[in-house]
Design a protein around this motif. Sequence first.
Motif, short mmCIF file in Angstrom:
data_model
loop_
_atom_site.label_atom_id
_atom_site.label_comp_id
_atom_site.label_asym_id
_atom_site.label_seq_id
_atom_site.Cartn_x
_atom_site.Cartn_y
_atom_site.Cartn_z
N ILE A 97 0.84 -1.20 0.00
CA ILE A 97 0.00 0.00 0.00
C ILE A 97 0.87 1.25 0.00
O ILE A 97 0.66 2.19 -0.78
N ILE A 98 1.88 1.27 0.87
CA ILE A 98 2.74 2.45 0.98
C ILE A 98 3.59 2.63 -0.28
O ILE A 98 3.74 3.76 -0.78
N LEU A 99 4.13 1.57 -0.82
CA LEU A 99 4.94 1.67 -2.04
C LEU A 99 4.11 2.13 -3.22
O LEU A 99 4.57 2.93 -4.04
N SER A 100 2.88 1.64 -3.33
CA SER A 100 2.04 2.03 -4.46
C SER A 100 1.70 3.52 -4.39
O SER A 100 1.66 4.21 -5.42
N LEU A 133 3.54 8.06 8.58
CA LEU A 133 3.33 8.51 9.96
C LEU A 133 2.28 7.63 10.65
O LEU A 133 2.37 7.39 11.86
N GLY A 134 1.31 7.15 9.88
CA GLY A 134 0.31 6.23 10.43
C GLY A 134 0.94 4.95 10.94
O GLY A 134 0.49 4.37 11.94
N ALA A 135 2.00 4.49 10.26
CA ALA A 135 2.71 3.30 10.73
C ALA A 135 3.32 3.54 12.10
O ALA A 135 3.29 2.66 12.97
N LEU A 136 3.86 4.75 12.30
CA LEU A 136 4.42 5.12 13.60
C LEU A 136 3.33 5.14 14.67
O LEU A 136 3.50 4.58 15.76
N LEU A 137 2.21 5.78 14.37
CA LEU A 137 1.13 5.91 15.34
C LEU A 137 0.50 4.55 15.66
O LEU A 137 0.12 4.29 16.81
N LEU A 169 13.79 -0.35 -1.10
CA LEU A 169 14.43 -0.80 0.12
C LEU A 169 14.43 0.31 1.17
O LEU A 169 14.17 0.07 2.36
N PHE A 170 14.70 1.55 0.73
CA PHE A 170 14.71 2.69 1.65
C PHE A 170 13.33 2.91 2.25
O PHE A 170 13.18 3.11 3.46
N LEU A 171 12.29 2.90 1.40
CA LEU A 171 10.93 3.16 1.88
C LEU A 171 10.47 2.08 2.85
O LEU A 171 9.85 2.38 3.88
N VAL A 172 10.76 0.82 2.52
CA VAL A 172 10.37 -0.28 3.40
C VAL A 172 11.12 -0.18 4.73
O VAL A 172 10.54 -0.34 5.82
N SER A 173 12.42 0.10 4.66
CA SER A 173 13.23 0.21 5.88
C SER A 173 12.75 1.36 6.74
O SER A 173 12.71 1.26 7.97
N LEU A 174 12.38 2.48 6.10
CA LEU A 174 11.89 3.64 6.85
C LEU A 174 10.60 3.30 7.60
O LEU A 174 10.46 3.64 8.79
N THR A 175 9.68 2.61 6.93
CA THR A 175 8.41 2.26 7.56
C THR A 175 8.63 1.31 8.74
O THR A 175 8.05 1.49 9.82
#
Length: 208
Positions: free
Chosen positions: A66-69, A84-88, A164-170
């Motif tokens: 979902i986030i990558l798309s 940010l929703g992943a953090l919350l 890889l960066f986006l997944v790692s960040l999440t």
Amino acid sequence: FTHAFFKALLFLGSGSVIHAMEGEQDIRRMGGLFKYIKVTGVTFIIGSLALIGIPPLAGFFSKDKIILSTFSEGHYLWWLFLTLGALLTALYMGRLVFLVFFGKERFEPRQVKHLHESPPVMTVPLIVLAVPSVLAGFLEGWFLEFVGRSVPNLFEELPHQVELFLVSLTVALSLLGLFVAALFYYYRRFSPESITSSPLVRPVYNLV
């Protein structure tokens, strides 16, 4: 597909906790329940980690897509909100798990007599749902076959380094959320009340 398993697990797990607590639903009056209801506790933690999106549990795979798309389609504001929703999500689920299953017992002494694991009619479904909450993410190939490959690829493939960066960040933000929740609600290093009552934070807290 993945969400169905761990969300059902969490709803039924909540019922098992309420059953053990004689109908009590206020998590501020719980605490330390893990030693009394271990099956419920273990399966609830599995469901929580899946919802948060910790790899390799099922929620990681679906949240990742979902986030990558969203990012690949150029919807960067929505990508920011989701990230940010992943953090919350990690923060509030961490709060839930720490307040209910760990730390100081905040229930009345009379309730200890009733505290026991739920019967098999309640715990067996928890165990059954916990398995796909862990493994369902690995069934993507089978799932596409099952639906006749009618599910289109909804987004452009991103460069490997970007993905890889986006997944790692999440994942990093999810782990950060759990860490912050642990500092507040397990180790009790900080008081949520002291922060939310400050003049700077209070208006934002009330607005939210």
